[in-house]
Design a protein around this motif. Sequence first.
Motif, PDB file in Angstrom:
ATOM      1  N   PHE A  91     -39.544   3.216 -67.547  1.00  0.00           N
ATOM      2  CA  PHE A  91     -38.259   3.474 -66.876  1.00  0.00           C
ATOM      3  C   PHE A  91     -38.462   4.556 -65.820  1.00  0.00           C
ATOM      4  O   PHE A  91     -39.290   5.456 -65.993  1.00  0.00           O
ATOM      5  CB  PHE A  91     -37.205   3.942 -67.886  1.00  0.00           C
ATOM      6  N   GLY A  92     -37.657   4.490 -64.755  1.00  0.00           N
ATOM      7  CA  GLY A  92     -37.786   5.463 -63.673  1.00  0.00           C
ATOM      8  C   GLY A  92     -36.934   6.700 -63.911  1.00  0.00           C
ATOM      9  O   GLY A  92     -35.813   6.604 -64.408  1.00  0.00           O
TER      10      GLY A  92
ATOM     11  N   ILE B  56     -39.869   7.349 -56.747  1.00  0.00           N
ATOM     12  CA  ILE B  56     -40.551   6.988 -55.504  1.00  0.00           C
ATOM     13  C   ILE B  56     -39.525   7.051 -54.368  1.00  0.00           C
ATOM     14  O   ILE B  56     -38.401   6.567 -54.512  1.00  0.00           O
ATOM     15  CB  ILE B  56     -41.170   5.568 -55.604  1.00  0.00           C
TER      16      ILE B  56
ATOM     17  N   HIS C 268     -39.774   0.155 -58.115  1.00  0.00           N
ATOM     18  CA  HIS C 268     -40.008  -0.767 -59.226  1.00  0.00           C
ATOM     19  C   HIS C 268     -41.507  -1.043 -59.381  1.00  0.00           C
ATOM     20  O   HIS C 268     -42.040  -1.064 -60.495  1.00  0.00           O
ATOM     21  CB  HIS C 268     -39.322  -2.112 -58.963  1.00  0.00           C
TER      22      HIS C 268
HETATM   23  P1  AMP Z   1     -32.884  -1.188 -61.431  1.00  0.00           P
HETATM   24  O1  AMP Z   1     -33.445  -2.464 -60.922  1.00  0.00           O
HETATM   25  O2  AMP Z   1     -32.166  -0.390 -60.404  1.00  0.00           O
HETATM   26  O3  AMP Z   1     -32.102  -1.371 -62.709  1.00  0.00           O
HETATM   27  O4  AMP Z   1     -34.126  -0.291 -61.833  1.00  0.00           O
HETATM   28  C1  AMP Z   1     -35.106  -0.747 -62.724  1.00  0.00           C
HETATM   29  C2  AMP Z   1     -36.011   0.393 -63.068  1.00  0.00           C
HETATM   30  O5  AMP Z   1     -36.633   0.878 -61.894  1.00  0.00           O
HETATM   31  C3  AMP Z   1     -35.262   1.569 -63.702  1.00  0.00           C
HETATM   32  O6  AMP Z   1     -36.045   2.101 -64.752  1.00  0.00           O
HETATM   33  C4  AMP Z   1     -35.152   2.528 -62.551  1.00  0.00           C
HETATM   34  O7  AMP Z   1     -35.059   3.883 -62.950  1.00  0.00           O
HETATM   35  C5  AMP Z   1     -36.457   2.272 -61.826  1.00  0.00           C
HETATM   36  N1  AMP Z   1     -36.367   2.715 -60.434  1.00  0.00           N
HETATM   37  C6  AMP Z   1     -35.427   2.352 -59.524  1.00  0.00           C
HETATM   38  N2  AMP Z   1     -35.631   3.018 -58.366  1.00  0.00           N
HETATM   39  C7  AMP Z   1     -36.703   3.806 -58.559  1.00  0.00           C
HETATM   40  C8  AMP Z   1     -37.401   4.741 -57.735  1.00  0.00           C
HETATM   41  N3  AMP Z   1     -37.033   5.008 -56.487  1.00  0.00           N
HETATM   42  N4  AMP Z   1     -38.461   5.382 -58.263  1.00  0.00           N
HETATM   43  C9  AMP Z   1     -38.856   5.137 -59.538  1.00  0.00           C
HETATM   44  N5  AMP Z   1     -38.244   4.278 -60.365  1.00  0.00           N
HETATM   45  C10 AMP Z   1     -37.174   3.620 -59.885  1.00  0.00           C
END
Ligand code: AMP
Length: 303
Positions: free
Chosen positions: A169-170, A199, A60
């Motif tokens: 977004f990831g 990551i 994040h």
């Molecule tokens: P989440 O809190 O799981 O809904 O994720 C919020 C954002 O963080 C989303 O755009 C995810 O794709 C991104 N994200 C979560 N884990 C990772 C990671 N390991 N590397 C990069 N982005 C991430």
Amino acid sequence: MKPTNHWDIVPINLFILRANFLPMLVIHEIRDLKALIAAQKADGKSIGFVPTMGALHRGHLSLVQEAGRQSDFVVVSIFVNPTQFNDPKDLEKYPRTLQADLELLEHSPCCVVFAPTVETMYPEPDTRRFNFGQLEQVMEGQFRPGHFNGVAQVVSKFLEIVAPDKAFFGQKDFQQLVIVKAMVKQLTLPVEIIACPIIREASGLAMSSRNERLSPEQRENAAVIYKTLREASNNAKNFSVEELKTQVVEKLNANPYLQTEYFEIVNDTDLGSVEQWTEPVNKVACVAVFCGEVRLIDNIVIA
Ligand code: AMP
């Protein structure tokens, strides 16, 4: 830890004047956030937005860093969105760690955290039904019915409230990224969606809020997921697509801690299944694996 609650009650005008000099602000109400953002825009600032469900980790934070590089004013939302959970147990068990999240964000370019309640985001049930066609029928869409409709509901609301220039977004949630881009097109929203790289932990395991629920042994074994994806990516062309898919599933399931839900190789535009390596498309191998009760997803580009 700074006294977050103290800042909560400081009049909004003060923050509008000093938003860039004060510690990060936490806002719970839509009208307060809109007022703050309107003031930033009036000041000529570009707005970057990072939506999250909290339980923050370095994945994040990398999005927040990128948002800081590309925008003047960075908004991070922390909201566990009930409408995207098809499994009520998963929603119940989802980690909620707001104070720790705020501490992590303190040394980031985040300017304001938006942490609304469910009632604030959904004063009435959201009955909107999106149609993303094949994009929502395969992989995550197939195994988590309704998930992407919930994602589209909450992301569209956030994009309307924050009205950012760019949203980050990831690639970890590759299918979500494709669907968010499709939604932005469908709704003709004036925002640029920026994709950020995955990551990983030192072991290679993709960082995820769900990793916290793994026991030390499970966590160690979950690293096999990325190891297997990498091997598959490196050796892809020595096998047919079908052979490679079978091998990956067999390798993953050979580990007693892992049970594969799906492994697919898709193109990055309409998420259609790749049948031949010669197809002139960008290929992404995507996997969902249960490690005990914890469902993990990961993906890798196949060059
Ligand atoms: P989440 O809190 O799981 O809904 O994720 C919020 C954002 O963080 C989303 O755009 C995810 O794709 C991104 N994200 C979560 N884990 C990772 C990671 N390991 N590397 C990069 N982005 C991430």
